[in-house]
Design an enzyme around this catalytic site. Sequence first.
Site, PDB file in Angstrom:
ATOM      1  N   GLU A 320       0.820  -1.211   0.000  1.00 43.61           N
ATOM      2  CA  GLU A 320       0.000   0.000   0.000  1.00 43.61           C
ATOM      3  C   GLU A 320       0.857   1.265   0.000  1.00 43.61           C
ATOM      4  O   GLU A 320       0.595   2.212  -0.743  1.00 43.61           O
ATOM      5  CB  GLU A 320      -0.941   0.003   1.207  1.00 43.61           C
ATOM      6  CG  GLU A 320      -1.898  -1.173   1.290  1.00 43.61           C
ATOM      7  CD  GLU A 320      -2.715  -1.396   0.021  1.00 43.61           C
ATOM      8  OE1 GLU A 320      -2.791  -0.487  -0.830  1.00 43.61           O
ATOM      9  OE2 GLU A 320      -3.259  -2.497  -0.143  1.00 43.61           O
ATOM     10  N   HIS A 409      -5.251  -5.357 -11.140  1.00 37.36           N
ATOM     11  CA  HIS A 409      -4.702  -6.332 -10.201  1.00 37.36           C
ATOM     12  C   HIS A 409      -4.345  -7.637 -10.898  1.00 37.36           C
ATOM     13  O   HIS A 409      -3.572  -8.436 -10.358  1.00 37.36           O
ATOM     14  CB  HIS A 409      -5.705  -6.601  -9.074  1.00 37.36           C
ATOM     15  CG  HIS A 409      -5.988  -5.404  -8.226  1.00 37.36           C
ATOM     16  ND1 HIS A 409      -7.001  -4.522  -8.513  1.00 37.36           N
ATOM     17  CD2 HIS A 409      -5.371  -4.932  -7.115  1.00 37.36           C
ATOM     18  CE1 HIS A 409      -6.995  -3.564  -7.594  1.00 37.36           C
ATOM     19  NE2 HIS A 409      -6.026  -3.787  -6.744  1.00 37.36           N
TER      20      HIS A 409
END
Length: 507
Positions: A320, A409
Site C-alpha cells: 500500500e 490487479h
Amino acid sequence: MKRKYCAGLAVAAIAALAGLSNLTAVQAAVPAPDQQANPVAAARANANGLGLGAASDLRTRDVVVDADGSSHVRFDRTFQGLPVVGGDFVVHQTKAGAVKSTSGGVRALNVSTKPAIAPAAALTAAKAKAGKQQLVVFVTAAGDSRLAYKVTTSGRKADGQPTGTETYVDARSGKVLDSWSTVQEDLGSGTGLFVGTVGLDTTKGTSYTMVDPLRGGNATYNAGVLFTDADNVWGDGTNSNAQSAGVDAHYGIAKTWDYYKSIHGRNGIANDGKGAKSYVHDGAYVNAGWSDACFCMTYGDGDPAQGILPLVELDIAGHEMSHGVTSRTAGLRYSGESGGLNEATSDIFGTAVEFYAANASDTPDYVLGEEIFVDYDPARNYIRRLDKPSMDGVSADSWSRSVGRLNVHYSSGVGNHFFYLLAEGSGAKTINGVAHNSPTVNGVTVTGIGISKAEKIWYRALTTYLTSRSDYKAARAATLAAATDLYGAGSIEVQEVGKAWTGVNVL
C-alpha cells in the site's frame, strides 16, 4: 501553438537506442555555465529545445543526481495554465547539462481551452452525484491531446470501505475518455498475520501514542482515533484485542520506511521526511488501500465468516505505501497496462519489504497476503503470487494484446512474473519452505540475479525512466536502461533483464 526554441541550443535526433521504446535519444549542445551548475535550469532549457514545453509550462516533480553527476529531472507540464495529465516526462542529462535522452512527454499540443459542455454535464457523464471538476488537457493512451474535465469523487461503501474515482470527460463531446480508482487497493481475502513480539517506536505524552518520532511522525489509528496506551505494551496477539492489528500496521509502516531509506536512500514515501497515517479497523471489509488524498493507509477488518483477519500483513503494508511512492515518482496511470505496472510495483516492493524485514513470524517469499488466511496454505490461499500469477485463475503470466483490458490487479501479473524471473530465475525451487515454480514462454531459461539487484533495477526504472502512460514495452526499455546505469552495458544483469522480459513475452 508555436513555441520558441532556446537560442544557441542545437538539437539533433540520433538513432533510437536498441530496444529502448519510449526513451528518446537526443544530443544537445552544452548549456551555459549557470545551467551546468543547476540541473533543473539545464533541463528546462533542454525541454524547450526539444519542444516538450516552455520553461513557464513546467513544474519540477523530482530530481535524481547520480554519483557521476548525471541528472534526471522529472517534470509535470501545463498548457495555457491547465495541467497536462499524461504530459509528464524526464530529461536525462550529463554532468555538464547536455541532454542524453528523454522519457515520456508529448511534443505537439494543439488544443482549444474553451469547453463546449458545462461542468455539470461532465458530472453526469461521470455518473457522479457530486464531485470536483477541473479543466485539464488529457493525453490519451494513443497520445492524442483533449480538453477534458477531471471529475474526482470519493466516499465509502456500505461496509465502510473507502472508494474514489478519477474520471476524464471530453470537454467538447461529453464522452468519457478514461476513468480509474483513486483508492489504490489490494484485492485480497486472507487471514490475519501478527508479527510476533516486536519493538515499536512510539511517543510519550500524558500517555504513549502510536506516533513514530524517528520516521517523520508515522501515526497509527484505531479507526479514526489515535492508538494510546498507559504502559507502552501493545496488543496480545489476538484479534479480540484491537491493539494487535495496530502493532502489525505500525511495524509495517516502520519497516517500509526503513526499507526505502536503507536500500534506495529514499526519505519517506514522498522523499520529504514526512510520515503517513495508518487506519486499522477501518471497516468490516476484506481489503486494504492507499489514498493520496489523506496520505494514508486504510486496513479493513476482513471477514471471520470467511476465515479472514485484518489485512495488516507486512507485505500488504509495503504494497500500500508503495502506491504512494509511485504517485510521487512515475505517477503510473491507474488503468490499462500502466495500471498493471502500478499494481506490480506495489507487489514487488511489498515483497521486497518482507525480505528486508526478515521477520521470523513471516518468513519472506514471493506469495502476497497468504498469512491473512486462517487456513494458511500458500499454494491455495493468497492474494497474488509472483512466480506464477495465473495460479489465481485470473492473472496474466505473460503479455498479450488483451492484457491492458484486464483489471489492473490481474494485468500486474506480467510485471510480477518478470520481477520473479529476474530475481530468482525460471523453474522450480523452494524458498523458505514455500514451493515456487516459474515457467516462461518463448523457450527462455532465466538464471536470475537475486532480489537485491532486481529491486534496485526496478526502483531506478520507476523513479528515473517510467512516466504516467508507460506500458510494458516501455517498462522493458526502462529496466534495460536502469540495469545499464547500475551495472554497465553488456553486463550479466542487463542480459538477464532482457531474458526475463522475453520470458513473459514482452519483446
